[in-house]
Design an enzyme around this catalytic site. Sequence first.
Site, mmCIF file in Angstrom:
data_model
loop_
_atom_site.group_PDB
_atom_site.id
_atom_site.type_symbol
_atom_site.label_atom_id
_atom_site.label_comp_id
_atom_site.label_asym_id
_atom_site.label_seq_id
_atom_site.Cartn_x
_atom_site.Cartn_y
_atom_site.Cartn_z
ATOM 1 N N ASP A 87 0.853 -1.165 0.000
ATOM 2 C CA ASP A 87 0.000 0.000 0.000
ATOM 3 C C ASP A 87 0.903 1.235 0.000
ATOM 4 O O ASP A 87 2.053 1.153 0.417
ATOM 5 C CB ASP A 87 -0.892 -0.038 1.251
ATOM 6 C CG ASP A 87 -1.628 1.248 1.444
ATOM 7 O OD1 ASP A 87 -2.349 1.654 0.506
ATOM 8 O OD2 ASP A 87 -1.479 1.863 2.520
ATOM 9 N N ASP A 103 -0.121 5.056 0.802
ATOM 10 C CA ASP A 103 -0.336 6.065 1.854
ATOM 11 C C ASP A 103 -0.486 5.396 3.214
ATOM 12 O O ASP A 103 -1.338 4.536 3.416
ATOM 13 C CB ASP A 103 -1.582 6.892 1.532
ATOM 14 C CG ASP A 103 -1.481 7.610 0.191
ATOM 15 O OD1 ASP A 103 -0.425 7.514 -0.466
ATOM 16 O OD2 ASP A 103 -2.462 8.249 -0.208
ATOM 17 N N THR A 148 -2.380 0.935 -5.024
ATOM 18 C CA THR A 148 -2.944 2.052 -4.278
ATOM 19 C C THR A 148 -4.267 2.538 -4.865
ATOM 20 O O THR A 148 -4.406 2.650 -6.087
ATOM 21 C CB THR A 148 -1.906 3.214 -4.206
ATOM 22 O OG1 THR A 148 -2.474 4.323 -3.504
ATOM 23 C CG2 THR A 148 -1.443 3.665 -5.565
ATOM 24 N N HIS A 191 -10.510 5.099 -10.123
ATOM 25 C CA HIS A 191 -11.967 5.161 -10.291
ATOM 26 C C HIS A 191 -12.694 5.776 -9.103
ATOM 27 O O HIS A 191 -12.232 5.725 -7.970
ATOM 28 C CB HIS A 191 -12.507 3.744 -10.574
ATOM 29 C CG HIS A 191 -11.894 3.133 -11.785
ATOM 30 N ND1 HIS A 191 -11.061 2.026 -11.729
ATOM 31 C CD2 HIS A 191 -11.944 3.520 -13.086
ATOM 32 C CE1 HIS A 191 -10.640 1.745 -12.962
ATOM 33 N NE2 HIS A 191 -11.157 2.623 -13.795
ATOM 34 N N ARG A 239 -10.415 -1.389 -7.371
ATOM 35 C CA ARG A 239 -10.368 -0.637 -6.116
ATOM 36 C C ARG A 239 -10.276 -1.605 -4.938
ATOM 37 O O ARG A 239 -11.143 -2.451 -4.737
ATOM 38 C CB ARG A 239 -11.612 0.253 -5.987
ATOM 39 C CG ARG A 239 -11.590 1.120 -4.740
ATOM 40 C CD ARG A 239 -12.716 2.153 -4.721
ATOM 41 N NE ARG A 239 -12.728 2.864 -3.449
ATOM 42 C CZ ARG A 239 -11.882 3.831 -3.103
ATOM 43 N NH1 ARG A 239 -10.938 4.207 -3.940
ATOM 44 N NH2 ARG A 239 -11.955 4.405 -1.926
HETATM 45 MG MG LIG Z 1 -3.013 3.165 3.300
HETATM 46 ZN ZN LIG Z 2 -10.552 0.860 -10.164
#
Ligand SMILES: [Mg+2]
Ligand SMILES: [Zn+2]
Length: 191
Positions: free
Chosen positions: A9, A11, A51, A92, A108
Site C-alpha cells: 500500500d 499512503d 494504491t 476510479h 479498487r
Molecule cells: Mg493506506
Molecule cells: Zn478501479
Amino acid sequence: MTRSAVFLDRDGTIIEERGYLDRLDMLTLFPWTADALRLLKRAGFATVVVTNQSAIGRGLIDEAFLETVHSAINRRLEPAHAAVDRFYYCPHFVDSKVERYRQACRCRKPAPGLIEQACQDMDLDPARSVMVGDRWLDVACARAAGTGAVLVRSGHGAHEADAPPAGAQADAILDNLMEAAGWILRRATRV
Ligand SMILES: [Mg+2]
Ligand SMILES: [Zn+2]
C-alpha cells in the site's frame, strides 16, 4: 507465475498518510521505507505498490500528477539503492464527472484487481507473495488475491490495528514496514 513479490500500500505504509496528496511538498517517506525496500529487493522480491487513488476520479489530481509523485518516490529511494518496481493504482470513483473514471471497478481495494494485473504483467506468484498495508481493506485485498497479509501500525494502522472487522485476520500485525520486511524475510527462508 514464478517470482515472489511484496505488494505495498502507498499512503500510510511507504509514505506518511496525508489524505488526498495533491501537492508534491506533502510527500514524506517514512524514515525506514528506503532501508526496508532495499532489503526486500536484495532478497529478490519484486516491490509493487497497489494504491487506491480515487482523487483522480474525484478530479482532485490528474494522472500526470500521480506519475510525478511516483517518480519522486523512486528518486528519493535511489540514493539508498531501493526502488518500487512498479506502481499500480485505481483511479476510479463511482460518482466521477469523468466517464472513464466513473465505474464500480475490479481494481479498487479491497477488490484484488490491481494485484491480479501485476501478477499477470510481471509473472508474480501470489501464493509466494505478501501484501503490506495500514488498513483492513489491504488485508481483505490480500485475502482476495491469495497473498499473505501484513497489517502495519503506521498511518491509519495506528487506530485500525486494534479494531479488526468481524472475521478479518492478518498473518501479522507489526509496527511498520521495516518490521514487515524482517517478518517477510524470515518467512521466506523457511519455505
Ligand atoms: Mg493506506
Ligand atoms: Zn478501479
